[in-house]
Write an enzyme that holds these catalytic residues in place. Structure first.
Site, mmCIF file in Angstrom:
data_model
loop_
_atom_site.group_PDB
_atom_site.id
_atom_site.type_symbol
_atom_site.label_atom_id
_atom_site.label_comp_id
_atom_site.label_asym_id
_atom_site.label_seq_id
_atom_site.Cartn_x
_atom_site.Cartn_y
_atom_site.Cartn_z
ATOM 1 N N HIS A 151 56.598 26.232 -2.411
ATOM 2 C CA HIS A 151 55.397 26.921 -2.867
ATOM 3 C C HIS A 151 55.609 28.437 -2.826
ATOM 4 O O HIS A 151 56.320 28.957 -1.960
ATOM 5 C CB HIS A 151 54.219 26.522 -1.977
ATOM 6 C CG HIS A 151 52.904 27.074 -2.413
ATOM 7 N ND1 HIS A 151 52.409 26.942 -3.694
ATOM 8 C CD2 HIS A 151 51.962 27.782 -1.728
ATOM 9 C CE1 HIS A 151 51.236 27.531 -3.774
ATOM 10 N NE2 HIS A 151 50.946 28.056 -2.597
ATOM 11 N N CYS A 200 53.296 27.517 -9.666
ATOM 12 C CA CYS A 200 52.944 28.442 -8.591
ATOM 13 C C CYS A 200 53.792 29.705 -8.621
ATOM 14 O O CYS A 200 53.346 30.774 -8.207
ATOM 15 C CB CYS A 200 53.027 27.765 -7.235
ATOM 16 S SG CYS A 200 54.632 27.065 -6.829
#
Length: 346
Positions: free
Chosen positions: A160, A85
């Site tokens: 994230h 990510c």
């Protein structure tokens, strides 16, 4: 070492991401960490191409905001692989910014995937051997291989990355775990950072009761390039001033080297006519040049340190540690050291 097709976890660090961009072939950009959302901080780092926000991922968190897929020019890729990510958030900015020189690899990738739906764009990223290889080159060597870490409700330490950036006259949030891009509203002129800061601040405050670990980074134009361009412009101005003073019979001393000035087609304008004002401006400009040269030196030192840190990150210290433990065991010292460590712990 990662098995084929695997994406390793890499450290969230501006030096890591800057070298990652260079290795992929992107020109004249760098990544900087932000410690404040104050306008002056943003002003000092302009131009800023986009923001990368790291936060702790929460399973099952609802988001009722509308997905906006109306702008076909927005490059949005679904995240279909674990541990990527960070790289995907960076690519989301690069592939949506026309002011960045992407290099051959990413330019070809952008052209090839232009008409792909988000899922296929995500798969294209996961199948890019060049991007995956560069990403994995920053993985820390591990003594044992584990399966890729997957986000689960029981895992409290999953983080994230998402991106915020201007596209056209709108600000977008690009999150590979969402179905599509989120349009955060329009802006005028160059004030997109003023509009996006309250949005990020609100998000931080929402998590602040239970979590203090956030990270905000930005992709910006290479600072050394900016400072060097300013130095060249100021030197060109001072050369013109020096010539005017010489023509009027006035000599002026200088401690700056003007032999490295690159020719420019941009004319020097609005120079003072008065001799004293010319001399004052010349001296003031030399002071500005010295300040900028110090900034160039600081950037060189920072990049040198980043390079050293990345070499250390990539180096495999495991054989050294194993051999050291073997030698200690052969000399009969290992057990004693272990017992000492246990007694200190207790």
């Amino acid at each position: 070492m990662a098995s084929p097709g695997t994406w390793c976890t890499i450290e969230s660090d501006p030096g890591v991401f800057t070298e990652l961009l260079q290795d992929i072939g992107v020109k004249d950009v760098q990544v900087e960490e932000l410690y404040s959302l104050e306008p002056q901080v943003f002003h000092d780092l302009e131009p800023m191409y986009g923001l990368i926000f790291l936060f702790k991922w929460r399973s099952g968190e609802k988001d009722d905001r509308d997905i906006d897929s109306s702008n076909s020019e927005v490059f949005f890729a679904k995240q279909v692989i674990n541990n990527a990510c960070a790289t995907q958030a960076i690519l989301s900015i690069l592939l949506n910014c026309s002011d960045i020189e992407l290099g051959d690899e990413l330019s070809n990738f952008k052209s090839f995937t232009k008409d792909f739906p988000p899922e296929l764009k995500g798969l294209a990223i996961s199948n890019s051997e060049v991007i995956r290889k560069v990403h994995n080159s920053f993985a820390r060597p591990e003594p044992f291989l584990f399966e890729e870490k997957k986000a689960t409700e029981k895992d409290p330490e999953v983080y994230h990355f998402i991106s915020y950036l201007p596209i056209g006259n709108s600000i977008y949030e690009l999150d590979g775990l969402k179905p599509g891009p989120i349009n955060l509203g329009s802006f005028e002129g160059k004030n997109w950072l003023e509009r996006v800061c309250p949005i990020i601040q609100k998000r931080i405050e929402r998590y602040a009761r239970n979590e203090i670990r956030f990270n905000l980074m930005t992709i910006i134009k290479n600072r050394k390039t900016i400072f060097t361009e300013k130095i060249n412009k100021l030197k060109t101005q001072n050369i013109a001033l020096k010539n005017k003073l010489k023509a009027s019979g006035t000599e002026i001393t200088s401690t700056i080297n003007y032999e490295d000035v690159m020719e420019t087609n941009e004319p020097v304008k609005d120079l003072p006519v008065n001799t004293q004002e010319q001399k004052d401006l010349f001296q003031k400009t030399e002071s500005e040049i010295r300040t900028l040269e110090d900034k160039v030196s600081s950037e060189d030192e920072k990049f040198k340190n980043w390079k050293t840190e990345n070499i250390r990150r990539k180096h495999n210290y495991i054989p050294f540690v194993v051999n050291m433990l073997k030698l200690l065991a052969e000399k009969g010292e290992l057990t004693n050291l272990i017992n000492k460590a246990k007694s200190k712990k207790s």
